[in-house]
Design a protein around this motif. Sequence first.
Motif, PDB file in Angstrom:
ATOM      1  N   ASN A  32     113.840  -4.706  14.961  1.00 54.16           N
ATOM      2  CA  ASN A  32     114.074  -5.714  13.926  1.00 54.16           C
ATOM      3  C   ASN A  32     113.898  -5.200  12.503  1.00 54.16           C
ATOM      4  N   MET A  33     113.386  -3.997  12.337  1.00 51.34           N
ATOM      5  CA  MET A  33     113.131  -3.485  10.998  1.00 51.34           C
ATOM      6  C   MET A  33     114.410  -3.568  10.156  1.00 51.34           C
ATOM      7  N   ASN A  34     114.256  -4.032   8.938  1.00 51.23           N
ATOM      8  CA  ASN A  34     115.381  -4.131   8.015  1.00 51.23           C
ATOM      9  C   ASN A  34     115.773  -2.726   7.581  1.00 51.23           C
ATOM     10  N   ARG A  35     116.837  -2.220   8.146  1.00 49.04           N
ATOM     11  CA  ARG A  35     117.252  -0.829   7.942  1.00 49.04           C
ATOM     12  C   ARG A  35     117.606  -0.550   6.480  1.00 49.04           C
ATOM     13  N   LYS A  36     118.311  -1.464   5.836  1.00 53.94           N
ATOM     14  CA  LYS A  36     118.732  -1.257   4.450  1.00 53.94           C
ATOM     15  C   LYS A  36     117.516  -1.159   3.523  1.00 53.94           C
ATOM     16  N   ILE A  54     119.071   8.763   5.986  1.00 49.91           N
ATOM     17  CA  ILE A  54     120.273   8.110   5.455  1.00 49.91           C
ATOM     18  C   ILE A  54     121.493   8.543   6.262  1.00 49.91           C
ATOM     19  N   ASN A  55     121.575   9.834   6.565  1.00 54.25           N
ATOM     20  CA  ASN A  55     122.691  10.316   7.387  1.00 54.25           C
ATOM     21  C   ASN A  55     122.663   9.699   8.788  1.00 54.25           C
ATOM     22  N   MET A  56     121.485   9.477   9.328  1.00 55.48           N
ATOM     23  CA  MET A  56     121.353   8.922  10.682  1.00 55.48           C
ATOM     24  C   MET A  56     121.576   7.411  10.729  1.00 55.48           C
ATOM     25  N   TYR A  57     121.136   6.705   9.678  1.00 57.99           N
ATOM     26  CA  TYR A  57     121.042   5.251   9.775  1.00 57.99           C
ATOM     27  C   TYR A  57     121.835   4.456   8.737  1.00 57.99           C
ATOM     28  N   SER A  58     122.564   5.074   7.849  1.00 62.11           N
ATOM     29  CA  SER A  58     123.269   4.282   6.832  1.00 62.11           C
ATOM     30  C   SER A  58     124.467   3.524   7.402  1.00 62.11           C
ATOM     31  N   ALA A  59     125.031   4.000   8.476  1.00 67.86           N
ATOM     32  CA  ALA A  59     126.127   3.295   9.154  1.00 67.86           C
ATOM     33  C   ALA A  59     125.604   2.792  10.501  1.00 67.86           C
ATOM     34  N   PRO A  60     126.175   1.720  11.021  1.00 66.52           N
ATOM     35  CA  PRO A  60     125.723   1.237  12.329  1.00 66.52           C
ATOM     36  C   PRO A  60     125.831   2.323  13.402  1.00 66.52           C
ATOM     37  N   SER A  78     124.662  -1.003  16.444  1.00 68.31           N
ATOM     38  CA  SER A  78     123.320  -1.389  16.015  1.00 68.31           C
ATOM     39  C   SER A  78     123.197  -1.148  14.517  1.00 68.31           C
ATOM     40  N   SER A  79     122.862  -2.201  13.769  1.00 69.52           N
ATOM     41  CA  SER A  79     122.741  -2.047  12.322  1.00 69.52           C
ATOM     42  C   SER A  79     121.348  -2.383  11.797  1.00 69.52           C
ATOM     43  N   GLU A  80     120.414  -2.658  12.676  1.00 71.82           N
ATOM     44  CA  GLU A  80     119.029  -2.920  12.279  1.00 71.82           C
ATOM     45  C   GLU A  80     118.092  -2.093  13.136  1.00 71.82           C
ATOM     46  N   GLY A  81     116.914  -1.849  12.608  1.00 71.54           N
ATOM     47  CA  GLY A  81     115.881  -1.154  13.368  1.00 71.54           C
ATOM     48  C   GLY A  81     116.156   0.322  13.548  1.00 71.54           C
ATOM     49  N   THR A  82     115.415   0.890  14.492  1.00 69.22           N
ATOM     50  CA  THR A  82     115.549   2.309  14.807  1.00 69.22           C
ATOM     51  C   THR A  82     116.339   2.450  16.098  1.00 69.22           C
ATOM     52  N   THR A  83     116.771   3.664  16.385  1.00 72.31           N
ATOM     53  CA  THR A  83     117.518   3.924  17.605  1.00 72.31           C
ATOM     54  C   THR A  83     116.578   4.509  18.643  1.00 72.31           C
ATOM     55  N   GLN A  84     116.501   3.856  19.795  1.00 72.78           N
ATOM     56  CA  GLN A  84     115.637   4.333  20.866  1.00 72.78           C
ATOM     57  C   GLN A  84     116.031   5.749  21.261  1.00 72.78           C
ATOM     58  N   GLY A  85     115.039   6.611  21.384  1.00 76.00           N
ATOM     59  CA  GLY A  85     115.293   7.989  21.750  1.00 76.00           C
ATOM     60  C   GLY A  85     115.461   8.920  20.566  1.00 76.00           C
TER      61      GLY A  85
END
Length: 186
Positions: A32-36, A54-60, A78-85
């Motif tokens: 649920n973390m607000n990625r932006k 930013i390279n990992m998470y700026s785009a869904p 996925s556009s919110e939170g972290t990516t599992q793994g």
Amino acid sequence: GVEAAAHAMRDIYDDAETQGVLFVDADNAFNNMNRKAALHNIQQICPVISTYLINMYSAPCKLFVANGKTSPDNFIRSSEGTTQGDNSASAFYSIGILQILFHLNDSCTCPQIWFADDAGAGGKLSDLKKWWDEITSVGPSYGYFPKPSKSWLIVKPAFINEAKEIFSGQGVNVTGQGHERYLGTP
């Protein structure tokens, strides 16, 4: 780190001035973390890792849904939170929620201990109530949604009635007997 946090909370509880300790767990916090907001804050707080995140998470992120088929329909974005793994997920999450901790440090007097999405604070009941009110107010802006049913206020036996009155209607579990687990410890 987990063991140190558990011992620190025990030391806070054992302090003569402490009336109780409040353990807060968030609902599905890493997702649920607000990625932006986190990416913005990381640029200011920790620029060394910001370019990578930013390279990992700026785009869904494109996530594969395992149902035995491989087709374009088996993916979600996925556009919110972290990516599992993701090896950087824990660091991303921890740095991403620092603004909540900074806010709590500025507005509350309770000593607090955090480990990932598990937060704990100790002190007088009135101070713990203020800390609870602040974390439930500011947390959702960052995707941190405290879950009262998973949160525990452990008070010294002399303060159980006062604690139940102060936290009435909050949904927080209140006990004078302790709680069996904190941060995964037995």
